[in-house]
Design a protein around this motif. Structure first.
Motif, mmCIF file in Angstrom:
data_model
loop_
_atom_site.group_PDB
_atom_site.id
_atom_site.type_symbol
_atom_site.label_atom_id
_atom_site.label_comp_id
_atom_site.label_asym_id
_atom_site.label_seq_id
_atom_site.Cartn_x
_atom_site.Cartn_y
_atom_site.Cartn_z
ATOM 1 N N ALA A 1 0.836 -1.213 0.000
ATOM 2 C CA ALA A 1 0.000 0.000 0.000
ATOM 3 C C ALA A 1 0.862 1.251 0.000
ATOM 4 C CB ALA A 1 -0.919 -0.011 1.228
ATOM 5 N N LEU A 2 1.997 1.211 0.686
ATOM 6 C CA LEU A 2 2.827 2.406 0.839
ATOM 7 C C LEU A 2 3.791 2.612 -0.337
ATOM 8 C CD1 LEU A 2 3.641 2.077 4.641
ATOM 9 C CD2 LEU A 2 2.202 3.845 3.595
ATOM 10 N N GLU A 3 3.907 1.590 -1.153
ATOM 11 C CA GLU A 3 4.895 1.607 -2.232
ATOM 12 C C GLU A 3 4.831 2.853 -3.121
ATOM 13 O OE1 GLU A 3 4.676 -1.820 -4.933
ATOM 14 O OE2 GLU A 3 6.384 -2.598 -3.771
ATOM 15 N N LYS A 4 3.628 3.238 -3.508
ATOM 16 C CA LYS A 4 3.525 4.364 -4.451
ATOM 17 C C LYS A 4 3.537 5.726 -3.767
ATOM 18 C CE LYS A 4 -1.502 3.961 -4.894
ATOM 19 N NZ LYS A 4 -2.677 4.154 -5.749
ATOM 20 N N TYR A 5 3.535 5.746 -2.451
ATOM 21 C CA TYR A 5 3.558 7.034 -1.748
ATOM 22 C C TYR A 5 4.896 7.206 -1.031
ATOM 23 C CZ TYR A 5 -1.421 7.275 -2.705
ATOM 24 O OH TYR A 5 -2.643 7.321 -3.340
ATOM 25 N N THR A 6 5.897 7.623 -1.776
ATOM 26 C CA THR A 6 7.260 7.679 -1.235
ATOM 27 C C THR A 6 7.402 8.705 -0.113
ATOM 28 O OG1 THR A 6 7.819 9.180 -3.009
ATOM 29 C CG2 THR A 6 8.377 6.853 -3.339
ATOM 30 N N GLU A 7 6.479 9.665 -0.054
ATOM 31 C CA GLU A 7 6.570 10.680 1.007
ATOM 32 C C GLU A 7 6.396 10.088 2.412
ATOM 33 O OE1 GLU A 7 4.157 10.393 -1.320
ATOM 34 O OE2 GLU A 7 2.345 11.508 -0.770
ATOM 35 N N PHE A 8 5.874 8.878 2.491
ATOM 36 C CA PHE A 8 5.680 8.263 3.812
ATOM 37 C C PHE A 8 6.766 7.242 4.155
ATOM 38 C CE2 PHE A 8 1.274 9.280 2.382
ATOM 39 C CZ PHE A 8 1.067 10.313 3.280
ATOM 40 N N LYS A 9 7.757 7.118 3.265
ATOM 41 C CA LYS A 9 8.668 5.978 3.414
ATOM 42 C C LYS A 9 9.564 6.036 4.653
ATOM 43 C CE LYS A 9 12.326 7.339 0.125
ATOM 44 N NZ LYS A 9 13.028 8.193 1.053
ATOM 45 N N ASP A 10 9.779 7.225 5.190
ATOM 46 C CA ASP A 10 10.636 7.308 6.378
ATOM 47 C C ASP A 10 9.867 7.332 7.695
ATOM 48 O OD1 ASP A 10 12.987 7.280 4.884
ATOM 49 O OD2 ASP A 10 12.800 9.435 4.472
ATOM 50 N N LEU A 11 8.543 7.253 7.625
ATOM 51 C CA LEU A 11 7.758 7.294 8.865
ATOM 52 C C LEU A 11 7.762 5.926 9.565
ATOM 53 C CD1 LEU A 11 4.583 9.399 7.954
ATOM 54 C CD2 LEU A 11 6.763 10.171 8.906
ATOM 55 N N SER A 12 7.791 5.975 10.888
ATOM 56 C CA SER A 12 7.686 4.734 11.654
ATOM 57 C C SER A 12 6.227 4.292 11.654
ATOM 58 C CB SER A 12 8.141 4.976 13.090
ATOM 59 O OG SER A 12 7.207 5.819 13.741
ATOM 60 N N ILE A 13 6.003 3.081 12.085
ATOM 61 C CA ILE A 13 4.630 2.575 12.136
ATOM 62 C C ILE A 13 3.803 3.387 13.145
ATOM 63 C CG2 ILE A 13 5.104 0.695 13.794
ATOM 64 C CD1 ILE A 13 2.707 0.581 10.795
ATOM 65 N N ASN A 14 4.434 3.812 14.226
ATOM 66 C CA ASN A 14 3.721 4.633 15.219
ATOM 67 C C ASN A 14 3.317 5.981 14.608
ATOM 68 O OD1 ASN A 14 4.909 2.527 16.711
ATOM 69 N ND2 ASN A 14 4.768 3.741 18.579
ATOM 70 N N GLU A 15 4.197 6.548 13.808
ATOM 71 C CA GLU A 15 3.878 7.830 13.161
ATOM 72 C C GLU A 15 2.751 7.658 12.142
ATOM 73 O OE1 GLU A 15 8.140 10.180 13.339
ATOM 74 O OE2 GLU A 15 7.954 8.505 11.944
ATOM 75 N N LEU A 16 2.807 6.591 11.376
ATOM 76 C CA LEU A 16 1.758 6.346 10.379
ATOM 77 C C LEU A 16 0.390 6.187 11.045
ATOM 78 C CD1 LEU A 16 3.508 3.790 8.002
ATOM 79 C CD2 LEU A 16 2.626 6.031 7.319
ATOM 80 N N LEU A 17 0.349 5.398 12.117
ATOM 81 C CA LEU A 17 -0.940 5.124 12.767
ATOM 82 C C LEU A 17 -1.398 6.294 13.633
ATOM 83 C CD1 LEU A 17 -0.528 1.353 13.692
ATOM 84 C CD2 LEU A 17 -1.899 2.332 11.851
ATOM 85 N N GLY A 18 -0.464 7.124 14.048
ATOM 86 C CA GLY A 18 -0.825 8.284 14.864
ATOM 87 C C GLY A 18 -1.453 9.398 14.048
#
Ligand code: MN3
Length: 201
Positions: free
Chosen positions: A42-59
């Motif tokens: 799911a995250l593959e095409k959105y490179t802007e999120f590639k450095d976020l941790s799982i906690n940051e993504l879910l937060g």
């Protein structure tokens, strides 16, 4: 950065007889791995999120593109919930009660460990369908028991989970079949209270 399947802190048969080797193997290698695979996809095409941790993504799921938001909630939650679940278990002990700071925190918030155990068990047994029960620490340090359906992580609500029990049937069906109560009762023997305390502090 793609997410990877974390190693278990023990062997697949280490939680026997509470959780059998085959369940642990399938649960880790198939179920957990599949959440990670779908999350990465799911995250593959959105490179802007590639450095976020799982906690940051879910937060901050409100910041995610709509077409992947629910996928990240489901599979990111699946990843983070299982990662915690593995970490807060260890080989069984009959008399496995918390000590030290974690015991103090439990007594402060639930009167006694026994009261906490009853409340946590009630929540686990009254969950309808698939989901989890968590012990979470809120801002300010108070502890709450939370019951969530599916893979919804307490991180979605800004709460820090410090203990988790997986109540999807895949977590116990091979050994316990429909006997969820027995699985929950035995879970108390494998809780790694030192780790739970570490997450709290
Ligand atoms: Mn599971």
């Amino acid at each position: 950065m793609a997410f990877n399947l974390p190693k278990l802190p023990y062997d697949y048969d280490s939680l026997e007889p509470v959780i059998d080797k085959e369940t642990m193997f399938l649960h880790h290698q198939k179920h957990h791995a599949s959440y990670i695979e779908k999350l990465n996809l799911a995250l593959e095409k959105y490179t802007e999120f590639k450095d976020l941790s799982i906690n940051e993504l879910l937060g901050k799921t409100q910041n995610l593109p709509e077409d992947i938001r629910q996928t990240v909630i489901n599979n990111g939650g699946g990843h983070v919930n299982h990662s915690l679940f593995w970490e807060v278990m260890r080989p069984p002990r009959e008399d496995n009660n918390p000590k030290g700071e974690i015991l103090k925190a439990i007594e402060k918030n639930f009167k006694s460990f026994q009261d906490f155990k009853v409340q946590f068990t009630d929540k686990a047994l009254s969950l309808f369908g698939s989901g989890w029960v968590f012990l979470v620490a809120e801002e300010g340090g108070s502890l709450k028991i939370k019951r969530h359906s599916f893979q919804n992580s307490p991180l979605l609500l800004g709460m820090k989970p410090i203990l988790a029990i997986d109540l999807w049937e895949h977590a116990y069906y091979l050994k316990y079949q429909n006997r969820r109560a027995e699985y929950v009762e035995n879970f108390w023997k494998v809780i790694n209270w030192k780790k739970v305390e570490k997450y709290l502090l």
